[in-house]
Design an enzyme around this catalytic site. Structure first.
Site, short mmCIF file in Angstrom:
data_model
loop_
_atom_site.label_atom_id
_atom_site.label_comp_id
_atom_site.label_asym_id
_atom_site.label_seq_id
_atom_site.Cartn_x
_atom_site.Cartn_y
_atom_site.Cartn_z
N ARG A 27 -6.73 10.51 0.30
CA ARG A 27 -6.59 10.97 -1.37
C ARG A 27 -7.43 10.61 -2.37
O ARG A 27 -8.00 11.87 -3.16
CB ARG A 27 -5.31 9.76 -1.83
CG ARG A 27 -3.85 9.86 -1.65
CD ARG A 27 -2.68 8.92 -2.47
NE ARG A 27 -3.69 7.77 -1.08
CZ ARG A 27 -3.42 6.40 -2.25
NH1 ARG A 27 -2.95 6.16 -3.86
NH2 ARG A 27 -3.45 5.68 -1.84
N HIS A 65 0.88 -0.67 -0.12
CA HIS A 65 0.32 -0.45 -0.27
C HIS A 65 0.76 1.43 0.02
O HIS A 65 1.66 0.79 0.95
CB HIS A 65 -1.04 0.23 1.74
CG HIS A 65 -2.51 1.09 1.43
ND1 HIS A 65 -1.43 1.86 1.48
CD2 HIS A 65 -3.18 0.73 0.86
CE1 HIS A 65 -2.96 2.49 0.90
NE2 HIS A 65 -3.86 1.83 0.75
#
Ligand code: FAD
Length: 631
Positions: A269, A249
């Site tokens: 994000r 990740h």
């Protein structure tokens, strides 16, 4: 002869995360007697840690979304290595599984007009993740548990016994699967608290044990992710596929050291957060790969407009699939443009009002304040890649989730195929529910079709007990190893040699080290007795981690290309010939053999969902002969 506690069920589900609970609910609803066995406390599984949401094409926020778009995104994210039938079932069935959760008592965040709200995530064309703030996994587990309690209450009314048809065995670790001939007959394990052995007799076993992250040094995974299900399946004669693909990740915490690797959800994000290097540059614009160029904005103005007008603008490159973002961060840090603690900056404070950040990302706000003394409403976070998810797992038949061993089923992170070479965020929670349900159905109809129940040989029980006790006997031998030391060195070696960027020579070195670890793990000795003895637990788990790490390393060495969660520095390109091949791992001696397995050709109506221009990035020209031309 070992005298032990025995239980008999129709279906034994190993694992109480989302996949295990959904499988258990289904098997019980099919009229089966079900045991749920989990090595942690009931309710404490990786599923509960899931933050961002569950992907399902409900079209609530953008009505253009549908299962075909979700299918396409999933295949693109996995770089066309996915088992397309699994990706199809997943995309078609995920909305029903989400709605069904609300009938179990879940309550997702809402849009202004009262529908289930959906948020943006990397690789998903439209806002698709149903969520409960950034605590979605908690709601998922809570409502599945609630459904189990409600089934137990029904059983009480019918039989006077809450546990007549579904019983949870928590803090109980399964160490071996037992067979009758070729078919599954049950599982052997121990109670973590007392160390006493326990035997489950059952014609069908569903593996739902999750992933393998604890073989790596920097990981978002917790102590349970030692690859037990993967190893149990291998030792029972089943095969694993796609083990070279590990998802790093892009955003784990990098500071302070005590929390390195803890996840920073992709929702940061998705909700507007941007990545910058130490020079203040929004560097993701420099890393948009050729295959994604037409879908991602190449300038900040367009990327920023996308948040309010997604139909006329391309998405920001911060929302590329995870493998792309993780590699980009890795490159920036290597090039000397990292933060003081070796990550990059992730900033949401300049993008959203403080109140909105606290409302949308409460856990992240709390996590950074408590663990790093950083207020994410006022300053940037420092983040870097962390080992998060394994795409590889038990090879299963897509519709029934049955492995190559009769009676053995697998669902959730322990199963392979669905995500190909890279999983899109949010696609795990939906995978758990879609294939958890299918595994419960598959196991039930398998049991219905049996003429007789399998039986377990006492000699197999005795040898499982000997195997589990071996770490106590190792203390009596010559060379003695500490399991904690071997584990730490294994993690370091997997991180350094089979991590985010790989090279042939380094993987070979990892394989040599794994041979040493095998010997050292056999000598890993524990003292004292079996009553809550964490050193003993680790010594048992260590053997699983080493076996599974060997699968990862051997498959990584063979795949001479870079695709999704497998990046070879010495073979940087994606090779269309490798798209046609999967790597299958099986046990051989005390190690693992890897062979090539042809990828099944995609059904033509599904292939027709893609433009020829896009397929040409992944397929060879002869394969596309006859595929429709661009309109
Ligand atoms: P788990 O939920 O991990 O359950 C595994 C179970 O198996 C546990 O009960 C464990 O005790 C048991 N077990 C293991 N070995 C044994 C054994 N030997 N004997 C008995 N029991 C055993 N995915 C998304 O889609 N959306 C997200 O927002 C998201 N956020 C995430 C955030 C974090 C921090 C992490 C770590 C992951 C996230 N993921 C997310 C991924 C997702 O949460 C996992 O892939 C998923 O929950 C795995 O579910 P599972 O049911 O397969 O396994």
């Amino acid at each position: 002869m070992t005298e032990i506690e025995r239980h008999a069920y129709d279906v034994v589900v190993i694992g109480a995360g989302g996949a295990g609970l959904r499988a258990a609910i289904e098997a019980r609803e099919q009229g089966k007697r079900v045991a749920i066995v989990c090595k942690s406390l009931f309710g404490k599984a990786h599923t509960v840690m899931a933050e961002g949401g569950i992907a399902a094409a409900m079209g609530n926020v953008n009505s253009r979304d549908n299962w075909q778009v979700h299918f396409r995104d999933t295949m693109r994210g996995g770089k066309f290595l996915n088992n397309w039938r699994m990706a199809e079932l997943h995309a078609r069935e995920a909305p029903d599984r989400v709605w069904e959760l609300e009938t179990y008592g879940a309550l997702f965040d809402r849009t202004k007009d009262g529908r289930i709200s959906q948020r943006n995530f990397g690789g998903h064309e439209y806002p698709r993740l149903a969520h409960v703030g950034d605590r979605t996994g908690l709601e998922l587990i809570r409502s599945l548990q609630q459904q189990i309690v409600s089934l137990q209450q029904q059983d009480f009314r019918a039989t006077g016994d809450y546990e007549a048809r579904i019983r949870v065995f928590a803090e109980c670790t399964i160490t071996e699967l037992l067979k009758d001939g070729d078919a599954i007959a049950g599982g052997f394990g121990y109670w973590r608290e007392t160390g006493r052995f326990v035997l489950f007799e059952a014609p069908a076993v569903v593996l739902a044990t999750g992933g393998i992250g604890k073989s790596f040094k920097v990981t978002s995974n917790s102590w349970e992710y030692t690859g037990d299900g993967h190893a149990l399946a291998l030792r029972a004669g089943a095969s694993l596929i796609n083990m070279e693909f590990i998802q790093f990740h892009p955003t784990g915490m990098v500071w302070p050291p005590s929390v390195k690797g803890i996840l920073v959800t992709e929702s940061v994000r998705g909700d507007g957060g941007v990545l910058r290097n130490s020079e203040g540059r929004r560097f993701m614009f420099d890393y948009i790969p050729e295959v994604f160029k037409d879908k991602y904005a190449d300038n900040e103005a367009e990327a920023d407009r996308w948040y309010t007008d997604p139909d006329s603008n391309r998405r920001p490159p911060e929302l590329l699939p995870r493998d792309e973002v993780a590699r980009a961060i890795n490159s920036e840090v290597k090039a000397g443009r990292g933060t003081p603690h070796g990550g990059v900056f992730l900033d949401v404070s300049t993008r959203l009002p403080a109140e909105e950040i606290r409302r949308r990302l409460p856990s992240m706000h709390h996590q950074f304040k408590e663990l790093a003394d950083v207020d994410i409403t006022a300053e940037a976070m420092e983040v870097g890649p962390t080992c998060h998810y394994v795409m590889g797992g038990v090879e299963v038949e897509p519709d029934t989730a049955q492995s190559t061993v009769p009676g053995l089923f697998a669902a959730g992170e322990v199963a392979g195929g669905m995500h190909g070479s890279n999983r899109l965020g949010g696609n795990s929670l939906s995978d758990l529910l879609v294939f958890g349900r299918r595994a419960g159905l598959g196991a039930s109809s398998y049991v219905d079709g049996l003429a007789a129940r399998p039986s377990i040989q006492q000699s197999d029980v005795d040898s499982a007990a000997r195997w589990a006790q071996a770490p106590f006997d190792a203390a009596e031998g010559g060379e003695v190893e500490n399991p904690y030391t071997v584990h730490t060195e294994l993690q370091q070696s997997m991180n350094d040699l089979v991590g985010i960027i790989r090279k042939g020579g380094e993987i070979e070195k990892a394989l040599e080290k794994l041979e040493e670890f095998k010997v050292r793990a056999r000598n890993a000795a524990v003292e004292g007795h079996r009553q809550f003895n964490p050193g003993w637990h680790l010594a048992i788990d260590l053997r699983n981690m080493i076996l599974v790490s060997e699968c990862v390393a051997r498959a990584a060495l063979l795949r001479t290309e870079s695709r999704g969660g497998h990046t070879r520095d010495d073979f940087p390109g994606m090779d269309p010939l490798w798209r046609k091949q999967l790597l299958r791992c099986e046990v051989e001696g005390d190690g693992v053999s890897v062979t090539s397995l042809p990828q099944l050709e995609m059904r033509s109506d599904l292939l027709d969902l893609f433009e020829r221009e896009e397929l040409q990035k992944y397929y060879t020209d002869p394969e596309l002969a006859g595929h429709r031309e661009l309109p």
